[in-house]
Motif scaffolding. Structure first.
Motif, PDB file in Angstrom:
ATOM      1  N   VAL A 237       0.914  -1.682   0.058  1.00  0.00           N
ATOM      2  CA  VAL A 237      -0.145  -0.097  -0.150  1.00  0.00           C
ATOM      3  C   VAL A 237       0.763   1.283   0.266  1.00  0.00           C
ATOM      4  O   VAL A 237       0.518   2.200  -0.327  1.00  0.00           O
ATOM      5  CB  VAL A 237      -0.573  -0.235   1.208  1.00  0.00           C
ATOM      6  CG1 VAL A 237      -2.163  -0.912   0.763  1.00  0.00           C
ATOM      7  CG2 VAL A 237      -0.808  -0.298   2.191  1.00  0.00           C
ATOM      8  N   GLY A 238       1.915   1.317   0.435  1.00  0.00           N
ATOM      9  CA  GLY A 238       2.593   2.238   0.025  1.00  0.00           C
ATOM     10  C   GLY A 238       4.672   1.319  -0.038  1.00  0.00           C
ATOM     11  O   GLY A 238       4.928   0.283   0.557  1.00  0.00           O
ATOM     12  N   GLU A 239       5.350   3.255  -0.588  1.00  0.00           N
ATOM     13  CA  GLU A 239       7.231   2.555  -0.974  1.00  0.00           C
ATOM     14  C   GLU A 239       7.507   3.421  -0.982  1.00  0.00           C
ATOM     15  O   GLU A 239       6.547   4.443  -1.751  1.00  0.00           O
ATOM     16  CB  GLU A 239       6.950   1.692  -2.119  1.00  0.00           C
ATOM     17  CG  GLU A 239       8.304   0.619  -2.939  1.00  0.00           C
ATOM     18  CD  GLU A 239       8.126  -0.151  -3.526  1.00  0.00           C
ATOM     19  OE1 GLU A 239       7.619  -1.262  -3.984  1.00  0.00           O
ATOM     20  OE2 GLU A 239       8.666   0.738  -4.675  1.00  0.00           O
ATOM     21  N   ALA A 240       7.812   4.099  -0.955  1.00  0.00           N
ATOM     22  CA  ALA A 240       9.368   5.626  -1.092  1.00  0.00           C
ATOM     23  C   ALA A 240      10.955   4.763  -0.408  1.00  0.00           C
ATOM     24  O   ALA A 240      11.060   4.252  -0.392  1.00  0.00           O
ATOM     25  CB  ALA A 240       8.565   6.379   0.238  1.00  0.00           C
TER      26      ALA A 240
ATOM     27  N   THR B   1       5.746   7.943   9.525  1.00  0.00           N
ATOM     28  CA  THR B   1       4.455   9.126  10.089  1.00  0.00           C
ATOM     29  C   THR B   1       4.286   8.957   8.283  1.00  0.00           C
ATOM     30  O   THR B   1       2.353   8.928   7.884  1.00  0.00           O
ATOM     31  CB  THR B   1       5.177  10.776   9.637  1.00  0.00           C
ATOM     32  OG1 THR B   1       5.546  11.504  10.908  1.00  0.00           O
ATOM     33  CG2 THR B   1       4.412  11.320   8.909  1.00  0.00           C
ATOM     34  N   HIS B   2       4.547   7.959   7.350  1.00  0.00           N
ATOM     35  CA  HIS B   2       3.907   7.408   6.421  1.00  0.00           C
ATOM     36  C   HIS B   2       3.250   6.166   6.902  1.00  0.00           C
ATOM     37  O   HIS B   2       1.879   6.171   6.750  1.00  0.00           O
ATOM     38  CB  HIS B   2       5.029   7.289   5.074  1.00  0.00           C
ATOM     39  CG  HIS B   2       4.957   6.278   4.223  1.00  0.00           C
ATOM     40  ND1 HIS B   2       5.311   5.666   3.773  1.00  0.00           N
ATOM     41  CD2 HIS B   2       3.030   6.537   3.726  1.00  0.00           C
ATOM     42  CE1 HIS B   2       4.551   5.657   2.291  1.00  0.00           C
ATOM     43  NE2 HIS B   2       3.780   5.707   2.739  1.00  0.00           N
ATOM     44  N   LEU B   3       3.706   5.084   7.514  1.00  0.00           N
ATOM     45  CA  LEU B   3       2.892   3.777   8.193  1.00  0.00           C
ATOM     46  C   LEU B   3       1.785   4.253   8.572  1.00  0.00           C
ATOM     47  O   LEU B   3       0.916   3.902   8.800  1.00  0.00           O
ATOM     48  CB  LEU B   3       3.933   3.541   9.257  1.00  0.00           C
ATOM     49  CG  LEU B   3       3.151   1.708   9.512  1.00  0.00           C
ATOM     50  CD1 LEU B   3       2.872   1.433   9.023  1.00  0.00           C
ATOM     51  CD2 LEU B   3       4.190   1.604  10.776  1.00  0.00           C
TER      52      LEU B   3
ATOM     53  N   ASP C  16       7.563  14.276   0.389  1.00  0.00           N
ATOM     54  CA  ASP C  16       6.878  14.063   1.675  1.00  0.00           C
ATOM     55  C   ASP C  16       5.916  12.766   1.261  1.00  0.00           C
ATOM     56  O   ASP C  16       5.545  12.623   1.195  1.00  0.00           O
ATOM     57  CB  ASP C  16       6.757  14.901   2.553  1.00  0.00           C
ATOM     58  CG  ASP C  16       5.545  13.750   3.837  1.00  0.00           C
ATOM     59  OD1 ASP C  16       6.239  12.997   4.148  1.00  0.00           O
ATOM     60  OD2 ASP C  16       4.430  14.456   3.965  1.00  0.00           O
ATOM     61  N   PRO C  17       6.233  11.374   1.725  1.00  0.00           N
ATOM     62  CA  PRO C  17       5.385   9.919   1.682  1.00  0.00           C
ATOM     63  C   PRO C  17       4.163  10.172   2.271  1.00  0.00           C
ATOM     64  O   PRO C  17       3.269   9.429   1.269  1.00  0.00           O
ATOM     65  CB  PRO C  17       6.535   8.751   1.961  1.00  0.00           C
ATOM     66  CG  PRO C  17       7.221   9.626   3.003  1.00  0.00           C
ATOM     67  CD  PRO C  17       7.958  10.903   2.213  1.00  0.00           C
ATOM     68  N   ALA C  18       4.100  10.695   3.015  1.00  0.00           N
ATOM     69  CA  ALA C  18       3.169  10.770   3.459  1.00  0.00           C
ATOM     70  C   ALA C  18       1.807  11.622   3.113  1.00  0.00           C
ATOM     71  O   ALA C  18       0.677  11.079   2.841  1.00  0.00           O
ATOM     72  CB  ALA C  18       3.269  11.072   5.095  1.00  0.00           C
ATOM     73  N   PHE C  19       2.148  12.895   2.263  1.00  0.00           N
ATOM     74  CA  PHE C  19       1.373  13.815   2.184  1.00  0.00           C
ATOM     75  C   PHE C  19       1.482  14.233   0.722  1.00  0.00           C
ATOM     76  O   PHE C  19       0.659  15.140   0.539  1.00  0.00           O
ATOM     77  CB  PHE C  19       1.401  15.131   3.247  1.00  0.00           C
ATOM     78  CG  PHE C  19       0.849  13.918   4.877  1.00  0.00           C
ATOM     79  CD1 PHE C  19      -0.394  13.820   5.126  1.00  0.00           C
ATOM     80  CD2 PHE C  19       1.795  14.247   5.920  1.00  0.00           C
ATOM     81  CE1 PHE C  19      -0.553  13.162   6.189  1.00  0.00           C
ATOM     82  CE2 PHE C  19       1.347  13.457   7.146  1.00  0.00           C
ATOM     83  CZ  PHE C  19      -0.220  13.501   7.341  1.00  0.00           C
ATOM     84  N   GLY C  20       2.466  14.096   0.414  1.00  0.00           N
ATOM     85  CA  GLY C  20       3.278  14.751  -0.840  1.00  0.00           C
ATOM     86  C   GLY C  20       3.606  15.691  -0.979  1.00  0.00           C
ATOM     87  O   GLY C  20       3.678  16.548  -1.913  1.00  0.00           O
ATOM     88  N   LEU C  21       3.708  16.531   0.147  1.00  0.00           N
ATOM     89  CA  LEU C  21       4.397  17.538   0.290  1.00  0.00           C
ATOM     90  C   LEU C  21       5.417  17.817  -0.644  1.00  0.00           C
ATOM     91  O   LEU C  21       6.693  16.722  -0.089  1.00  0.00           O
ATOM     92  CB  LEU C  21       4.408  18.658   1.310  1.00  0.00           C
ATOM     93  CG  LEU C  21       3.564  18.515   2.266  1.00  0.00           C
ATOM     94  CD1 LEU C  21       3.317  18.776   3.683  1.00  0.00           C
ATOM     95  CD2 LEU C  21       2.452  19.209   1.289  1.00  0.00           C
ATOM     96  N   ASP C  22       6.269  19.189  -0.702  1.00  0.00           N
ATOM     97  CA  ASP C  22       7.692  18.984  -1.314  1.00  0.00           C
ATOM     98  C   ASP C  22       7.935  19.074  -0.288  1.00  0.00           C
ATOM     99  O   ASP C  22       8.678  19.760   0.552  1.00  0.00           O
ATOM    100  CB  ASP C  22       7.836  20.421  -2.196  1.00  0.00           C
ATOM    101  CG  ASP C  22       7.344  20.725  -3.669  1.00  0.00           C
ATOM    102  OD1 ASP C  22       7.207  19.611  -4.139  1.00  0.00           O
ATOM    103  OD2 ASP C  22       6.382  21.680  -4.083  1.00  0.00           O
ATOM    104  N   ALA C  23       9.489  18.555  -0.546  1.00  0.00           N
ATOM    105  CA  ALA C  23      10.848  18.196   0.534  1.00  0.00           C
ATOM    106  C   ALA C  23      12.071  18.583  -0.261  1.00  0.00           C
ATOM    107  O   ALA C  23      12.162  18.340  -1.478  1.00  0.00           O
ATOM    108  CB  ALA C  23      10.149  16.931   1.115  1.00  0.00           C
TER     109      ALA C  23
END
Length: 700
Positions: A430-433, A493-495, A459-466
């Protein structure tokens, strides 16, 4: 009660409280009263020892805040030294004509032995010490303290945001967040105080110069005018004593200035003192030592150079480089072997056996796979804190959602890229980064004030620029407004975000039965009448899953069970039961969305559009024909525009509709319009006011 211990404690407390007044009285006594030479020698020796203690404490301090009283200590040491200057000046001018030891053995030793009794040499040595202290050490330390204080104050908002982010993600508790906020405030106070304390040190250096000239001029005047000494004789006596006095004061001043410079220039809190940091960072690169040894050896071969000294030093540097390189290779070999044992264990040769159900591996409810470079984040022996943070995430989500989040099964996966991690639920990814284990992520929360050098990412959790940045840029990034987190926090945080989004998938029959068993301890009759008399367990499971899917906590299990027991005798449709439970939990739902706000700004549907949707849903349930695609598209666009407008005004978007069409609309916008809450009129508590800020009509 042990009265002896109480008496001893009070006595000790009294001694501690008397410490500051005694120091003040001692300083005033040195300024106002003539001191005997023995006491003056004792105080000069104590001043030197006190400065050495301060310097060594600074050297062995792991981070500046461990010596938070340092600015106050600087002030006390400076006042003590100035009081000693006054006392020594008095005795030099009063008794100097009687000989060198008339002002004390310490001053005589520094005036005769240290500079060989030559006042010209003494003046040069004193001038060099003043230049080193005043122009180099004190000025540099003052500038660093000033910049450090400004940057620390500028970085406070970013650090506070990082603490709030960790608290919201469940990585830290309220007590830990409170302690970290207190540490941030203490750090700002410390660097602000150091900025002011550096002015004391600088002023002390200036006072030393002025006192030197005043003593020389005063000594010459007193020796020639009152004691009938010749100019040469008076100069020899009073200049030597004055220089000795100046050196006695200037050496502790230099030690204190050096301590101040070490405090404000120490970077980071890596768990190492200054000596350990310098040794590990300066002498751990064999290439630097090898090249330096080669250059020194080449200089030693030049005719006329001290060949033996240069070649001996070059040999030592080359030998040290060889030993360090050998130690690094051994450490890498051991690490490789350890990794090989942990990731690829050898299979013992055994004879074939028949397969059984034990060979069918169960699917992990929650799985986390990491590449081999991320093992250090998980391994607590290597300082990894990811396991602790994941436990904090599970605890926080369990308290918020109302059921126990299953354990996370963590394992390495050599098929992944070295810096990649993968999160799976029920065996499905369900998620990978990717994360950089040796760097930190600076997240742009929307407003930053300047550019930052780093590797762009999301940012893998919310897609913000980082940006991935070096750890030494953390304070600078926070000053610019970035929220800086370490790699472990990024994964946790992603988890946390994925577990919140898929909470309904983690909830099943076992979790439902556990909740009912806990409720039965306080309300046994309610549980007995609910399952299986009124509703089968499967229907209760479906209702609770529906609530979790719509981000409604199931903490209030008593209210949920009472509503199901009441409505379950009329209908066993999970959707109807879910709507009834949502109505009962209306106060909780509104509180989760808007807190204690009395007035709720909402979006509504035009009456004609709402009636049309109502008829369309009834027709769809009977004939299978849904809503017109063009109408659905126009309505979706209007809802999206209204939601964005409310967010820009700082309001939480809420769509208020009838209870019949609410479930369909909630599914309609669930994944396409993030942040828009769909509520029914019956879910609004009676004590909350509604303010319609936008009405979505049939036509866009």
């Amino acid at each position: 009660m042990d009265f002896n211990k109480i008496t001893a404690g009070l006595r000790l407390m009294g001694k501690a409280e008397l410490g500051a007044p005694l120091v003040i009285v001692m300083i005033l006594a040195m300024i106002m009263l003539p001191l005997p030479t023995f006491l003056l020698d004792l105080l000069f020796t104590f001043n030197i020892a006190f400065s050495l203690i301060i310097l060594l404490v600074v050297v062995y301090t792991l981070k500046p805040l461990e010596f938070a009283s340092f600015p106050t200590v600087i002030l006390l040491a400076t006042l003590l030294r100035l009081a000693l200057n006054v006392a020594s000046t008095r005795i030099v001018l009063l008794e100097g004509h009687n000989g060198g030891d008339a002002a004390g053995k310490v001053i005589e030793a520094f005036g005769a032995f240290v500079i060989g009794g030559n006042f010209a040499v003494g003046l040069v040595v004193f001038a060099i010490l003043v230049i080193i202290n005043f122009i180099v050490v004190t000025k540099g330390a003052g500038r660093v303290a000033e910049v450090g204080a400004r940057f620390t104050l500028d970085a406070m908002p970013g650090k506070q945001m990082a603490i709030d982010a960790d608290l919201n993600a469940g990585l830290i508790s309220q007590d830990e967040a409170r302690a970290r906020r207190a540490e941030v405030a203490t750090e700002a106070d410390f660097y602000g105080s150091m900025d002011g304390a550096s002015k004391f040190v600088r002023g002390d250096a200036v006072a030393g110069i002025i006192i030197l000239f005043v003593n020389i001029i005063g000594g010459l005047a007193i020796g020639m005018g009152q004691h009938d000494l010749g100019f040469a004789q008076a100069g020899e006596i009073y200049v030597l004593l004055t220089i000795g006095d100046g050196l006695v004061a200037q050496i502790p001043s230099l030690l204190l200035s050096s301590a101040s410079a070490l405090v404000v220039t120490k970077v980071g809190s890596s768990g190492q003192n200054i000596g350990q940091q310098v040794s590990t960072q300066l002498f751990e690169n064999p290439k630097a030592l090898l090249i330096t040894g080669g250059m020194i050896g080449a200089l030693g071969l030049i005719p006329g150079m001290p060949n033996l000294v240069f070649i001996a030093l070059a040999s030592g540097l080359v030998g040290a480089a060889y030993l360090i390189d050998k130690r690094h290779k051994v450490a890498e070999l051991l690490e490789t072997e350890s990794m090989g044992r942990s990731l690829m264990p050898l299979q013992e040769a055994t004879k074939p056996v028949e397969l059984s159900w034990d060979d069918v591996m169960p699917v992990d409810v929650i799985g986390l796979e990491v590449g081999y470079r991320l093992i250090s984040l998980v391994d607590q022996n290597q300082g990894g804190l990811l396991m602790v943070r994941i436990k904090g995430v599970r605890k926080k989500l369990s308290q918020e959602l109302g059921f126990l989040i299953p354990s996370v099964h963590i394992r390495d996966n050599l098929d992944l890229n070295p810096t990649t991690y993968r999160i799976s639920l029920m065996g499905v990814t369900v998620g990978e980064a990717d994360v950089m284990p040796d760097m930190e992520m600076a997240i742009n929360p929307g407003r930053v004030f300047g550019s930052l050098q780093g590797r762009p990412c999301k940012d893998p959790a919310f897609g913000l620029d980082a940006l991935w940045i070096e750890p030494n840029l953390r304070d600078h990034a926070q000053t610019l407004g970035y929220t800086v987190v370490d790699p472990g926090t990024v994964v946790a945080t992603h988890l946390s975000h994925l577990l919140q989004s898929h909470a309904h998938e983690l909830f099943g029959y076992e979790e439902t039965q556990k909740l009912l068993d806990n409720l039965a301890k306080s309300a046994p009759k309610l549980v007995e009448d609910l399952v299986p008399k009124t509703l089968p367990l499967g229907v209760v499971v479906k209702v609770l899953q529906n609530l979790l899917l719509e981000r409604v906590p199931i903490r209030d299990m008593r209210t949920i069970a009472e509503t199901l027991a009441d409505i379950g005798v009329k209908s066993q449709d999970p959707d109807i039961l879910t709507s009834a439970v949502r109505t009962s939990l209306g106060r909780l739902i509104i509180h989760e969305i808007s807190g204690m706000q009395d007035e709720l700004p909402v979006i509504t549907l035009d009456h004609e559009l709402e009636q049309l949707l109502h008829k369309s849903l009834q027709t769809a349930s009977e004939t299978g024909v849904g809503i017109e695609p063009g109408l659905a598209e126009q309505m979706h666009q209007s809802l999206q525009d209204s939601s964005q407008k409310m967010e820009m005004e700082g309001q939480t978007p809420i769509l208020l509709v009838s209870s019949y069409i609410r479930p369909w609309l909630a599914r309609f916008i669930r994944h396409s319009i993030q942040g828009l809450h769909v509520l029914a009129y019956t879910e609004i508590p009676a004590d909350r006011q509604i303010k319609v800020v936008s009405t979505v009509g049939r036509r866009a």
